[in-house]
Scaffold this active site. Sequence first.
Site, PDB file in Angstrom:
ATOM      1  N   ASN A   1      -1.455 -30.786 -10.711  1.00 46.13           N
ATOM      2  CA  ASN A   1      -1.902 -29.589 -10.219  1.00 46.13           C
ATOM      3  C   ASN A   1      -2.326 -28.660 -11.485  1.00 46.13           C
ATOM      4  OD1 ASN A   1       0.471 -29.345  -7.660  1.00 46.13           O
ATOM      5  ND2 ASN A   1      -1.347 -30.458  -7.709  1.00 46.13           N
TER       6      ASN A   1
ATOM      7  N   GLN B   1      -3.770 -28.375 -14.165  1.00 48.75           N
ATOM      8  CA  GLN B   1      -5.008 -28.130 -14.638  1.00 48.75           C
ATOM      9  C   GLN B   1      -6.157 -27.234 -14.136  1.00 48.75           C
ATOM     10  OE1 GLN B   1      -7.330 -29.634 -12.457  1.00 48.75           O
ATOM     11  NE2 GLN B   1      -9.329 -30.817 -13.345  1.00 48.75           N
TER      12      GLN B   1
ATOM     13  N   LYS C   1       5.394 -24.729  -3.749  1.00 48.45           N
ATOM     14  CA  LYS C   1       4.041 -23.609  -4.240  1.00 48.45           C
ATOM     15  C   LYS C   1       4.350 -22.414  -3.723  1.00 48.45           C
ATOM     16  CE  LYS C   1       0.771 -27.427  -5.047  1.00 48.45           C
ATOM     17  NZ  LYS C   1      -0.659 -27.980  -4.709  1.00 48.45           N
TER      18      LYS C   1
ATOM     19  N   ASN D   1      -8.458 -30.357   2.756  1.00 50.44           N
ATOM     20  CA  ASN D   1      -8.948 -31.491   3.452  1.00 50.44           C
ATOM     21  C   ASN D   1      -9.618 -30.973   4.870  1.00 50.44           C
ATOM     22  OD1 ASN D   1      -6.758 -31.538   6.220  1.00 50.44           O
ATOM     23  ND2 ASN D   1      -5.623 -31.030   4.281  1.00 50.44           N
TER      24      ASN D   1
ATOM     25  N   CYS E   1     -10.898 -34.510  -3.861  1.00 50.46           N
ATOM     26  CA  CYS E   1     -10.673 -34.380  -5.303  1.00 50.46           C
ATOM     27  C   CYS E   1      -9.594 -35.131  -5.881  1.00 50.46           C
ATOM     28  CB  CYS E   1     -10.372 -32.798  -5.457  1.00 50.46           C
ATOM     29  SG  CYS E   1     -11.547 -31.541  -5.040  1.00 50.46           S
TER      30      CYS E   1
ATOM     31  N   CYS F   1      -7.888 -49.900  -6.635  1.00 46.51           N
ATOM     32  CA  CYS F   1      -8.503 -48.936  -7.072  1.00 46.51           C
ATOM     33  C   CYS F   1      -7.555 -47.983  -7.533  1.00 46.51           C
ATOM     34  CB  CYS F   1      -9.336 -48.351  -6.011  1.00 46.51           C
ATOM     35  SG  CYS F   1      -8.618 -47.921  -4.495  1.00 46.51           S
TER      36      CYS F   1
END
Lengths: 98, 390
Positions: free
Chosen positions: B79, B81, B95, B140, B197, B348
């Site tokens: 987070n 960044q 948070k 979202n 993201c 992936c």
Amino acid sequence: MIRVIIPAHLRTLARVEGEVRVEVEGVATQRAVLDALEERYPMLRGTIRDHVTQKRRPFVRFFACERDLSHEAPDARLPDAVIAGTEPFLIVGAIAGG
Amino acid sequence: MATPNEPAAPMTLSNDEVLRYSRHLIMPEVGVEGQQRIKAARVLCVGTGGLGSPLALYLAAAGVGTLGLVDFDVVDYTNLQRQIIHTTGDVGRSKVQSAAEKIAAINPFVQVLRFEAKLTSANAMEIFREFDIIADGTDNFATRYLVNDACVLSGKPNVYASIFRFEGQASVFGAGSGPCYRCLYPEPPPPGSVPSCVEGGVLGVLPGLLGVIQATEVIKLILGAGDSLIGRLLLVDALAMRFREVKISRDPECPVCGANPTVKELIDYEQFCGVRSQESSGAVVQVPEIQPEELKRKLDGGADVFVLDVREPHEYQICNLGGHLIPLGELPQRVHELDRSREIVAHCKGGVRSAKAVAFLQGAGFEKVSSLAGGILAWADKVDSKMPKY
Ligand SMILES: [Zn+2]
């Protein structure tokens, strides 16, 4: 020559950067531009228009010259500025990041 | 004037507040009366992440009297960044708590209402009741539609922004005669078709740009000043550094704000966005999966397993399992590189793209294919703690 801007994730899919330019024969319409786009980038089929109905998908919109063209008829002539290549045809998709 | 609830009696400013807000007070567009309005305003920030960080910081500094924060998440390293309200020392903390502390440090005159919960159809209307303006900084589609519908149903403006990679969109929905989010996008994309993201990445400064646009629109709504983004969609391309705006209008047939609405109360938004099946199977499509521990056992035991990495080359550079790299988008053209007699495990980053790859390969007649559950992130968690996570 029509300038087209496609959503970021579709640029990744189509492996292009920045604007896409397509040539359209005859009258430049939404349908002609999208057909030319899908012809050149087959991986975009189904992402902007429905595979079957060929209708614009509900999480995608079309704009040009600050106007919303999403509800224009697919065979309506695009704005002159788009045909002249001075303004791009914008394909905008919903994003949700925050 | 779009502010729904004008203060009955103007809030007075203390001498300390007069000094603090002096740069506002000397502007005729704000002045003492405007600052009193800002103080009386009640603004809800949905999400305290990338957009919510600059949004809450600036609204607090500007003197918004009551700020609500809704988030259920805890701060993690990925987070930092972009979520500038949180610091390295906050990793692992709530948070909402972290953000509330920063707000108090910036401006003790702000009252913070904390909602340490996920915004849901069950609690949204009750939470929204406390506020005049809602700012949507969620991440979202399900919550975006929930916020929109709750705003329309409660008659409160939805100051909206969203971001992806280098691009952002901003508008003010559900206010005046302008459109709502559903007028613009009546239905969400199918899950997994538009990367989040987490999958696609985001430039760290981009939420700063868009979150500050949201904060600006909130302040303008409070002041009733300037031209709001109502009926306009702002498209920001940070890579080209180009701001375009397009006109958008209300859809008379909108299911929530149209003439004959069909959505009259909040619905099940996860179902609406098709994410429920995605969560239960860990992937968009139901395909055979292999757990990281099992793959590790097979590889260590010398089993003939072909690891297929369907991520992008730049992701491969960050970390890899030594697999054969074919990005998902190239798989149809490069499927001949794969040996259908061998067992293939596709992976992936988190398991979404590899599930699509497996579904594609099954359709192409491959029988021994599976998707690594949770992707390389799960491998890093369960098998190799030295693997960098991204
Ligand atoms: Zn609407």
